[in-house]
Design an enzyme around this catalytic site. Structure first.
Site, mmCIF file in Angstrom:
data_model
loop_
_atom_site.group_PDB
_atom_site.id
_atom_site.type_symbol
_atom_site.label_atom_id
_atom_site.label_comp_id
_atom_site.label_asym_id
_atom_site.label_seq_id
_atom_site.Cartn_x
_atom_site.Cartn_y
_atom_site.Cartn_z
ATOM 1 N N SER A 106 0.831 -1.208 0.000
ATOM 2 C CA SER A 106 0.000 0.000 0.000
ATOM 3 C C SER A 106 0.863 1.254 0.000
ATOM 4 C CB SER A 106 -1.044 0.029 1.107
ATOM 5 O OG SER A 106 -2.056 0.951 0.713
ATOM 6 N N HIS A 121 4.340 14.218 5.801
ATOM 7 C CA HIS A 121 4.232 15.650 5.515
ATOM 8 C C HIS A 121 4.916 16.381 6.674
ATOM 9 C CE1 HIS A 121 1.145 14.693 2.527
ATOM 10 N NE2 HIS A 121 0.606 13.916 3.445
ATOM 11 N N CYS A 134 -2.292 -3.266 3.070
ATOM 12 C CA CYS A 134 -3.338 -4.238 2.768
ATOM 13 C C CYS A 134 -2.823 -5.591 3.248
ATOM 14 C CB CYS A 134 -3.601 -4.292 1.268
ATOM 15 S SG CYS A 134 -4.172 -2.752 0.578
#
Length: 123
Positions: A68, A73, A88
């Protein structure tokens, strides 16, 4: 659709400032941290945003995984980071690897305060 989604809001990070400013440095670290956790990077994008009156621009570092993704940030003017790790669990349970990756992220930034969340997805 079974998966594990981990998020973290990291505040007052004590890491060296370049970890919050240098997209290439942070990105290279992200790819290695993914591998160290036993996950498989398949693509990545690292971007530095321009500075503002509030301070230097932050960084977004995204690594697409076979399982995944990892996305960071940074807000250098606040010495903050938000982190997102999603795996996943198709074919195998990657939850322990996701937790190891998030532990590495938190250790890298050394926050004074953090908010960590875990959501089981699918069902």
């Amino acid at each position: 659709m079974d998966g594990l989604h981990l998020t973290a809001d990291l505040h007052d990070c004590a890491c060296d400032l370049p970890w919050l400013l240098d997209a290439e440095r942070l990105g290279a670290w992200c790819v290695q941290a993914v591998r160290d956790a036993g996950l498989q990077p398949v693509a990545h994008l690292f971007h530095t945003f321009p500075g503002t009156a509030e301070g230097p621009g932050g960084v977004t570092a995204t690594v697409l995984l076979a399982e995944s993704h990892l996305c960071l940030h940074t807000w250098p003017e606040r010495r903050g980071v938000t982190a997102d790790v999603y795996v996943c669990n198709f074919g195998a349970d990657h939850s322990a690897k996701a937790r190891a990756l998030m532990d590495a992220v938190v250790a890298r930034f050394a926050p004074a305060h953090s908010s960590l969340r875990s959501v089981l997805r699918g069902g």
